[in-house]
Design an enzyme around this catalytic site. Structure first.
Site, mmCIF file in Angstrom:
data_model
loop_
_atom_site.group_PDB
_atom_site.id
_atom_site.type_symbol
_atom_site.label_atom_id
_atom_site.label_comp_id
_atom_site.label_asym_id
_atom_site.label_seq_id
_atom_site.Cartn_x
_atom_site.Cartn_y
_atom_site.Cartn_z
ATOM 1 N N LYS A 144 0.767 -1.254 -0.093
ATOM 2 C CA LYS A 144 0.023 -0.031 -0.053
ATOM 3 C C LYS A 144 0.824 1.370 -0.163
ATOM 4 O O LYS A 144 0.499 2.287 -0.775
ATOM 5 C CB LYS A 144 -0.975 -0.023 1.393
ATOM 6 N N GLN A 183 -4.522 -1.675 9.845
ATOM 7 C CA GLN A 183 -4.529 -2.861 9.126
ATOM 8 C C GLN A 183 -4.957 -4.151 10.332
ATOM 9 O O GLN A 183 -4.603 -4.047 11.292
ATOM 10 C CB GLN A 183 -3.088 -3.201 8.722
ATOM 11 N N ASP A 219 -10.917 2.733 4.268
ATOM 12 C CA ASP A 219 -11.375 1.291 4.089
ATOM 13 C C ASP A 219 -12.706 1.010 3.987
ATOM 14 O O ASP A 219 -13.220 -0.063 3.692
ATOM 15 C CB ASP A 219 -10.767 0.662 5.138
#
Ligand code: GUN
Length: 290
Positions: free
Chosen positions: A52, A96, A119
């Site tokens: 990412k 994460q 997200d």
């Protein structure tokens, strides 16, 4: 059979994003800035977060990686999130997953400012999705929608069977494909571990989305001719013949199913690469405030 090439498609999307960022910079505007919080040192998580950050560099975004030890308390992590929420230089950030067991994942996700939740995991954003309002769509379902759209797969009136009801993939996927939108207007069946006679459902499906996390679960006897197959699985299976000691296997038995399918995503190189491109797209949206 046509391969739905996630590597090529994601490269194209990243190129499109890079062009927008380049124009932003020319006009003396600050580029988008994504932050990622990684707790602990899980191998797969470190790989994903690393990818990412690398993708941010590629498109000209600023990125910040915040690495915290496995022993980090919920309180410290919440403080970190508060700092990111109030930092005007950060447009969006992710925490994460999975998190260490001693941390309440829901509590953490709910602490993220929904306007920075690239997200798309926050209940406000999931709620907005269900109401057809503009929102951050989580990267995997967003990537699948983009693949279907860019390959012009007909979805209107088609029967889609989604296998798996996870909050990150199956559930949002079922909502998106039933919506009045591009790659939508489908009739959706959502199947899960309690579904009876799954095979009779998948055999009727025009599109199957396998997102259950069982390697090579979907076999050719379960699908009809010319079905479109989307494989979301990414299980690491031990393999001594590989340098890394494992290989990545999807939820679809690619060898046999690809012979019947009209379109299919490979693993790796299908849905996986799309997710990072869509995270970047969400971050760009966060910078532009929709
Ligand atoms: N773990 C696996 N996939 C994801 C994702 O899309 N976002 C976050 N934050 N964690 C993940």
């Amino acid at each position: 059979m046509i391969l739905l090439d996630g590597r090529q498609t994601s490269a194209k999307i990243k190129q499109e994003i890079a062009e927008v960022v380049s124009k932003m910079k020319q006009q003396n505007n600050r580029p988008p800035h994504l932050a990622a919080v990684l707790v602990g040192s899980d191998g797969a998580s470190m790989t994903y977060v690393g990818a990412k950050v690398k993708a941010c560099e590629l498109v000209g975004f600023k990125s910040t990686l915040i690495k915290l030890p496995q022993s980090t308390t919920e309180e410290i992590l919440l403080e970190q999130i508060e700092a990111l929420n109030s930092n005007a230089e950060i447009d969006g950030f992710i925490v994460q997953l999975p998190l260490p067991k001693h941390i309440d994942e829901n509590k953490i996700l709910m602490a993220i400012d929904p306007n920075k939740d690239v997200d798309g995991f926050h209940p406000v954003n999931v709620g907005r999705l269900t109401l057809d309002l503009p929102t951050f769509i989580s990267a995997t379902p967003f990537g699948i929608m983009e693949l279907l759209e860019r390959y012009a797969i007909p979805t209107s009136g088609k029967h889609v069977v989604v296998i798996g009801r996870s909050h990150i993939v199956g559930r949002p996927m079922s909502i998106l494909m039933s919506q009045k939108r591009k790659a939508g207007n489908a009739t959706v069946t959502i199947a899960h571990s309690r579904t009876k006679d799954l095979k009779s459902l998948t055999q009727q499906a025009d599109i199957v989305i396998a997102a259950l996390g069982i390697p090579e679960f979907l076999t050719s006897d379960m699908v009809k001719d010319n079905a479109v197959i989307i494989d979301v699985g990414i299980t690491r299976v031990p393999d001594d013949a590989k340098k890394k000691g494992y290989r990545i296997v999807g939820d679809v038995d690619f060898k046999s199913v690809s012979k019947k399918a009209s379109h299919i995503t490979p693993v790796p190189g299908g849905v996986g690469p799309m997710t990072i491109a869509m995270l970047l797209k969400n971050t760009l949206m966060a910078r532009e405030k929709f």
